[in-house]
Design an enzyme around this catalytic site. Structure first.
Site, PDB file in Angstrom:
ATOM      1  N   LYS A  82      18.284 -11.427 -13.787  1.00 38.01           N
ATOM      2  CA  LYS A  82      17.511 -11.190 -15.005  1.00 38.01           C
ATOM      3  C   LYS A  82      18.233 -10.196 -15.909  1.00 38.01           C
ATOM      4  O   LYS A  82      18.012  -9.007 -15.851  1.00 38.01           O
ATOM      5  CB  LYS A  82      16.133 -10.659 -14.607  1.00 38.01           C
ATOM      6  N   GLY A  84      18.950 -11.291 -19.436  1.00 37.18           N
ATOM      7  CA  GLY A  84      18.619 -11.606 -20.813  1.00 37.18           C
ATOM      8  C   GLY A  84      17.243 -12.177 -20.980  1.00 37.18           C
ATOM      9  O   GLY A  84      16.745 -12.278 -22.089  1.00 37.18           O
ATOM     10  N   CYS A  85      16.589 -12.569 -19.894  1.00 38.35           N
ATOM     11  CA  CYS A  85      15.287 -13.201 -19.978  1.00 38.35           C
ATOM     12  C   CYS A  85      14.301 -12.424 -19.150  1.00 38.35           C
ATOM     13  O   CYS A  85      14.528 -12.211 -17.962  1.00 38.35           O
ATOM     14  CB  CYS A  85      15.375 -14.648 -19.480  1.00 38.35           C
ATOM     15  N   GLY A  86      13.202 -12.001 -19.764  1.00 39.32           N
ATOM     16  CA  GLY A  86      12.231 -11.202 -19.052  1.00 39.32           C
ATOM     17  C   GLY A  86      11.259 -12.003 -18.238  1.00 39.32           C
ATOM     18  O   GLY A  86      10.380 -11.436 -17.601  1.00 39.32           O
ATOM     19  N   LEU A  87      11.369 -13.342 -18.216  1.00 37.92           N
ATOM     20  CA  LEU A  87      10.365 -14.169 -17.573  1.00 37.92           C
ATOM     21  C   LEU A  87      10.906 -14.930 -16.376  1.00 37.92           C
ATOM     22  O   LEU A  87      10.178 -15.710 -15.782  1.00 37.92           O
ATOM     23  CB  LEU A  87       9.791 -15.175 -18.591  1.00 37.92           C
TER      24      LEU A  87
END
Length: 245
Positions: A82, A84-87
């Site tokens: 993780k 660049g993407c928080g999900l």
């Protein structure tokens, strides 16, 4: 060149997440990540961090309170890579976008203190000066003095390191003295979420925010500034807290 190293966060013997991160300030990172992700609710619930260097990366063995570990096992999230993407790894929409609790701070800030911090920021980014490839998050006192800076190849990691350093330094994340945070990155939803969870009521970003970040900031009472430079900024939420002084 800046280095990216796989860093595994292991809680009570169970691997939870693997991040690509800069291999420094790792105890700060472990604490800040644990708080920002809601794995623990307060710093005292992280009992120990054992840093183990492997041939292919680093493992942070975190011992946490048994109650928090039970809750963590129930979530069963995998957040591999993780940066660049928080999900990544969220199992449901409700789990992916978790709004932080409303901030209770009534702090106000002066434009001059923001200008002063932005002016001083670049000189305090040691890794960025050496490599040109890292982000930074800084904690700024109410008068514009930069108190702490943490750097990393990932903007989320830099902020987690800063949150951990604040807690380890017993500054209580700025609530008591009305400080704020500067990030050298864009203001994504997760940057807003982490700042609000830390109890800090102003996030200053040198780049743009996302629409979701603005909506979350408005909802939780966080002042969000974007495109911040020494002589200008754009207020996206709760700009009334910025005094033109």
């Amino acid at each position: 060149m800046a280095e990216e190293t796989p860093v595994a966060l292991v809680y009570n013997g169970v691997s939870h997440a693997v991040m690509l991160a800069t291999a420094q300030d790792l105890e700060d990172f472990a604490l800040g990540f644990s708080l920002s992700e809601g794995i623990i609710e307060q710093a005292s619930e992280l009992y120990d961090v054992d840093i183990q260097v492997r041939d292919n990366g680093i493992e942070l063995h975190c011992e946490i309170a048994s109650e928090r570990f039970v809750q963590l096992k129930e979530r069963r999230r995998t957040l591999a890579g993780k940066t660049g993407c928080g999900l990544c790894g969220a199992e449901s929409l409700g789990q992916a976008v978790r709004y932080p609790e409303p901030l209770q701070s009534q702090s106000v800030f002066t434009a001059s203190s923001i200008r002063r911090a932005l002016h001083a920021m670049q000189a305090m980014q040691v890794l960025q000066q050496q490599t040109g490839a890292t982000h930074a998050s800084a904690y700024v006192l109410s008068d514009g003095t930069i108190s702490l800076v943490r750097e990393d190849v990932g903007r989320h990691n830099a902020l987690d390191k800063l949150v951990g350093a604040l807690e380890r330094g017993q500054l209580k994340s700025g609530v008591a003295n009305g400080g704020f945070i500067i990030t050298t990155s864009r203001a994504s939803f997760e940057m807003v979420q982490k700042t609000a969870r830390a109890g800090v009521s102003l996030l200053v970003a040198v780049s743009a925010p996302t629409g979701l970040a603005v909506r979350v900031a408005q909802a939780c009472g966080l002042t969000l500034l974007g495109f911040a430079r020494e002589n200008r900024y754009v207020a996206y939420s709760h700009g009334e807290r910025i005094l033109n002084q």
